[in-house]
Scaffold this motif. Sequence first.
Motif, PDB file in Angstrom:
ATOM      1  N   THR A 103       7.496   2.336   7.007  1.00  0.00           N
ATOM      2  CA  THR A 103       6.444   2.484   6.290  1.00  0.00           C
ATOM      3  C   THR A 103       5.096   2.292   7.126  1.00  0.00           C
ATOM      4  O   THR A 103       4.030   2.772   7.234  1.00  0.00           O
ATOM      5  CB  THR A 103       6.298   1.525   4.929  1.00  0.00           C
ATOM      6  N   SER A 104       5.298   1.262   8.039  1.00  0.00           N
ATOM      7  CA  SER A 104       4.165   0.686   8.850  1.00  0.00           C
ATOM      8  C   SER A 104       3.892   1.835   9.834  1.00  0.00           C
ATOM      9  O   SER A 104       2.878   2.203  10.345  1.00  0.00           O
ATOM     10  CB  SER A 104       4.541  -0.837   9.586  1.00  0.00           C
ATOM     11  N   ALA A 149       4.583   4.968   9.526  1.00  0.00           N
ATOM     12  CA  ALA A 149       3.824   6.074   8.976  1.00  0.00           C
ATOM     13  C   ALA A 149       2.491   5.964   8.945  1.00  0.00           C
ATOM     14  O   ALA A 149       1.653   6.685   9.323  1.00  0.00           O
ATOM     15  CB  ALA A 149       4.602   6.380   7.444  1.00  0.00           C
ATOM     16  N   GLN A 150       1.991   4.621   8.363  1.00  0.00           N
ATOM     17  CA  GLN A 150       0.325   4.234   8.358  1.00  0.00           C
ATOM     18  C   GLN A 150      -0.197   4.380   9.821  1.00  0.00           C
ATOM     19  O   GLN A 150      -1.357   4.705   9.877  1.00  0.00           O
ATOM     20  CB  GLN A 150       0.439   3.005   7.796  1.00  0.00           C
ATOM     21  N   ALA A 151       0.427   3.809  10.682  1.00  0.00           N
ATOM     22  CA  ALA A 151      -0.068   3.810  12.155  1.00  0.00           C
ATOM     23  C   ALA A 151      -0.350   5.318  12.848  1.00  0.00           C
ATOM     24  O   ALA A 151      -1.101   5.164  13.703  1.00  0.00           O
ATOM     25  CB  ALA A 151       0.849   2.906  12.935  1.00  0.00           C
ATOM     26  N   GLU A 180      -1.382   7.747  10.960  1.00  0.00           N
ATOM     27  CA  GLU A 180      -2.270   8.509  10.190  1.00  0.00           C
ATOM     28  C   GLU A 180      -3.470   8.645  10.948  1.00  0.00           C
ATOM     29  O   GLU A 180      -4.023   7.683  11.762  1.00  0.00           O
ATOM     30  CB  GLU A 180      -2.699   7.774   8.973  1.00  0.00           C
ATOM     31  N   ARG A 233      -7.724  10.828  11.104  1.00  0.00           N
ATOM     32  CA  ARG A 233      -8.692  11.494  10.394  1.00  0.00           C
ATOM     33  C   ARG A 233      -9.482  12.615  11.438  1.00  0.00           C
ATOM     34  O   ARG A 233     -10.318  13.384  11.007  1.00  0.00           O
ATOM     35  CB  ARG A 233      -9.703  10.722   9.765  1.00  0.00           C
ATOM     36  N   ALA A 278       4.625   2.913  17.059  1.00  0.00           N
ATOM     37  CA  ALA A 278       5.059   3.594  15.722  1.00  0.00           C
ATOM     38  C   ALA A 278       5.915   5.027  16.153  1.00  0.00           C
ATOM     39  O   ALA A 278       6.610   5.542  15.606  1.00  0.00           O
ATOM     40  CB  ALA A 278       3.835   4.208  14.937  1.00  0.00           C
ATOM     41  N   ASP A 306       4.518  12.143   9.285  1.00  0.00           N
ATOM     42  CA  ASP A 306       4.221  12.891   8.167  1.00  0.00           C
ATOM     43  C   ASP A 306       3.691  14.328   8.529  1.00  0.00           C
ATOM     44  O   ASP A 306       2.584  14.361   9.148  1.00  0.00           O
ATOM     45  CB  ASP A 306       3.077  12.217   7.261  1.00  0.00           C
ATOM     46  N   TYR A 318      -4.011  11.263  18.656  1.00  0.00           N
ATOM     47  CA  TYR A 318      -3.257  12.168  17.521  1.00  0.00           C
ATOM     48  C   TYR A 318      -3.191  13.641  18.195  1.00  0.00           C
ATOM     49  O   TYR A 318      -2.184  14.300  17.817  1.00  0.00           O
ATOM     50  CB  TYR A 318      -3.941  11.881  16.410  1.00  0.00           C
TER      51      TYR A 318
END
Length: 450
Positions: free
Chosen positions: A171-172, A174-176, A178, A180, A190, A197, A259
């Motif tokens: 879970t951590s 996946a958040q790391a 993300e 924009r 990560a 995702d 990213y």
Amino acid sequence: MTGLRIELRRSTALWAGLLVLVSSTGMLLLITSESAAWPANSTSAVLELRLPLAYVWALVVGFAVLQGMRDSRARVTELFTATSRPGWVRLGTLASAVAGVVAVAGVLLCAGLVVKVALGGGFVSTGFVPLMVTVVLALASSVLLGLAVGRFLPHPLTVPVALVATFMVSTSAAQALEARSPDDEISRLALLTPVLDPPGSDLVTTATSVDLGQIVWFTGLGVTAFLLLAARTHLGRLAALLPVVLALTLALSIMPAKYSEVLVTDSIAGKLVCEGTVCLSQVHAASLPAVAAVGRDVLAKLSVLPDAPSEVREDTSAMAHVTAPQRDRRIVYVQSQRFPSHLTMTGDQLRLELLAGAGVAGCAGPNTFDTSGGVVRHLTAGYFNGELAGLPSDSLMWNNTRLRGEIDEAWRQFRGQPAREQLDRVVRARQMLLACEDSERVLDVLRAGR
């Protein structure tokens, strides 16, 4: 082989494999909508597994930890230690059984998705192979690690703690991961998990550096886990950490930091196939004849513009889900990732979409609502179409009474100008859109505000 057959019968190997198949398939069905893009491309289908894998990964580790505690729970640890048969042989057989079955389940899961894509008429290529290898190695190495943890920490709380800890890590991670914008920095740590995702596109895959880094990491983790499982001395356990340390160092040096370097365009599926001046990706080649007919008509209508566009091309950029659409004075882009319905629209609907903005997409990013930009798109599409009509990709504005009133009022102001003045203002609006100027200023130009 006899020992392996025995372990397959008396261990949790077959149950672990069944868990991977059933839970992954079930979760994939739950999160898949009718508009999902992944069934069109085998690479995207296997990449889509990364989302349910965040949960399945924790279950697999928990199962493996439980299996690793078998000797302790049966109170036969000292008995097996006293036998003449080397411990690593027996433990190796157990590890081969459980990790092997889970690995086979991972292969079957990926192969099943590829078959589904093929039977559905989707695009199948070898691009899914690195993703499948990563999934299989992640599952197998996690099983080996779970067996080692269960063997050395045979406590009733070890299984739930391992399960929860693995789930929290996923879970951590996946958040790391993300982001924009393409320039956002992401955590290399990560990327050491099999979690990601997917962007909901059938044109995107992970970069080679990500695949290679994860393969190195999970291989090193698996080797260390097996050596820990077989080690009997403190020195042996300490030496067993060497492969994972080397793998971690190498993997982190390979992994990208931005990213935009994590996800890239699928080099096979995203390769352009052209019919004259209209080009689509290979994965959407079946739509090329229909799009080509519309594209030629659009280019003909736009030819009245000075420095008119000369090509219609699908936007295959990997970052289309986090950036504003591409713009080029020579190219009219088909926004298949932002609006997948573009490839299934009728000819008239697609013609309107491509004519909107005088062949230039709006400057608003994904998941944003720009009222002025929407009015500009309707006015410019109406100019080349000969009459005002609703854009299928912006039905909210067209069906909303207040917003529809703004469109109609701006259309009356625009059409109230001489024909030559209308063309001049559309040309100016196109130039402003290419420069991505403020949409309110562009609308003001069309309404003869300045």
